[in-house]
Design a protein around this motif. Sequence first.
Motif, PDB file in Angstrom:
ATOM      1  N   VAL A   1      -7.380   0.559  -8.896  1.00  0.00           N
ATOM      2  CA  VAL A   1      -6.126  -0.035  -9.373  1.00  0.00           C
ATOM      3  C   VAL A   1      -4.964   0.924  -9.151  1.00  0.00           C
ATOM      4  O   VAL A   1      -3.868   0.534  -8.672  1.00  0.00           O
ATOM      5  N   ILE A   2      -5.196   2.198  -9.490  1.00  0.00           N
ATOM      6  CA  ILE A   2      -4.138   3.195  -9.307  1.00  0.00           C
ATOM      7  C   ILE A   2      -3.771   3.325  -7.830  1.00  0.00           C
ATOM      8  O   ILE A   2      -2.591   3.419  -7.443  1.00  0.00           O
TER       9      ILE A   2
ATOM     10  N   ALA B   1      -4.132   1.071  -5.544  1.00  0.00           N
ATOM     11  CA  ALA B   1      -3.418  -0.138  -5.107  1.00  0.00           C
ATOM     12  C   ALA B   1      -1.953  -0.099  -5.536  1.00  0.00           C
ATOM     13  O   ALA B   1      -1.041  -0.461  -4.770  1.00  0.00           O
ATOM     14  N   ILE B   2      -1.693   0.348  -6.732  1.00  0.00           N
ATOM     15  CA  ILE B   2      -0.315   0.445  -7.227  1.00  0.00           C
ATOM     16  C   ILE B   2       0.472   1.455  -6.415  1.00  0.00           C
ATOM     17  O   ILE B   2       1.651   1.241  -6.043  1.00  0.00           O
ATOM     18  N   ALA B   3      -0.204   2.568  -6.095  1.00  0.00           N
ATOM     19  CA  ALA B   3       0.471   3.613  -5.299  1.00  0.00           C
ATOM     20  C   ALA B   3       0.867   3.081  -3.933  1.00  0.00           C
ATOM     21  O   ALA B   3       1.959   3.352  -3.408  1.00  0.00           O
TER      22      ALA B   3
ATOM     23  N   ILE C   1       1.424  -0.045  -3.075  1.00  0.00           N
ATOM     24  CA  ILE C   1       2.524  -1.024  -3.214  1.00  0.00           C
ATOM     25  C   ILE C   1       3.845  -0.311  -3.379  1.00  0.00           C
ATOM     26  O   ILE C   1       4.858  -0.678  -2.745  1.00  0.00           O
ATOM     27  N   ILE C   2       3.876   0.711  -4.202  1.00  0.00           N
ATOM     28  CA  ILE C   2       5.116   1.463  -4.436  1.00  0.00           C
ATOM     29  C   ILE C   2       5.567   2.125  -3.155  1.00  0.00           C
ATOM     30  O   ILE C   2       6.759   2.138  -2.785  1.00  0.00           O
TER      31      ILE C   2
ATOM     32  N   CYS D   1       4.950   1.202  -0.047  1.00  0.00           N
ATOM     33  CA  CYS D   1       5.429   0.174   0.873  1.00  0.00           C
ATOM     34  C   CYS D   1       6.849  -0.249   0.505  1.00  0.00           C
ATOM     35  O   CYS D   1       7.717  -0.450   1.402  1.00  0.00           O
TER      36      CYS D   1
END
Length: 290
Positions: free
Chosen positions: A275-276, A278-280, A282-283, A285
Amino acid sequence: MAYSCQLMQESPLLGFPRLRFIHLFVLLLVGLFQISSGIVGQVSKSVREKALLSCDYKFCSEEQSIHRIYWQKHDKMVLSVISGVPEVWPEYKNRTVYDIANNYSFSLLGLILSDRGTYTCVVQRYEGGSYVVKHLTTVELSVRADFPTPNITESGNPSADIKRITCFASGGFPKPRLSWLENGRELNGINTTISQDPESELYTISSQLDFNTTYDHFIDCFIEYGDAHVSQNFTWEKPPEDPPDEKQTIPFAWAGSDAVKAIIIFFIAITVIAVIAAIAIIIFCITVKF
């Protein structure tokens, strides 16, 4: 039908002295003659009971004066009745009840073992100027002493899964026989002993039995003596199996629980990391785009 009789006209020699040689003569007659009217009776009693011994001779009450009755045991006198007057020998005094009306019978009270034996009733009748033997009856008296209920005790463990029990009883007569029984089947006892007290003549008996403790038992100790018997039962129930050792099972239980917890924690950690990540991404991008 009523029993009837005619009293003889001859008068007995009522004044004839009752000398001891008369009794000795009677004892001699018993050894020499077998009277056709004699019978053999059987009486079986226990110590301290009362025994009724019957002469089994029918008569009229008016005939008492012309009869002589002698009761004896083997070669020793018990009692005599002459002209209706009884005389009891010292050994039997105070415990003998004579019953003329009941066929010249007598009762022996407070029986002891030494009373057992053969008793003979001799009836003499005055005829033709002298007394002649008219009847002879023999009665066999057997006396027993009842054994108490046997006592069964546990006597240790000769080996693993084997237990020994002992059956004991004392104070009986005649000579006993002891059997171990289970479901009607006789078992093999060990160390069986029988002893007799020389004074009281009473017997003591004991026996032991070994059995396997890994299954249930219903055992009887059976003692026979004469025509009587006593018994006692013994029940053995197989002990329940011991529960598992907590000291051994608890660590294994906790070990299994920790393994499950570790797996769960591992998957949670992987999920969190994913999850971490994936969030990283997205940020990152979004930042590059602007």
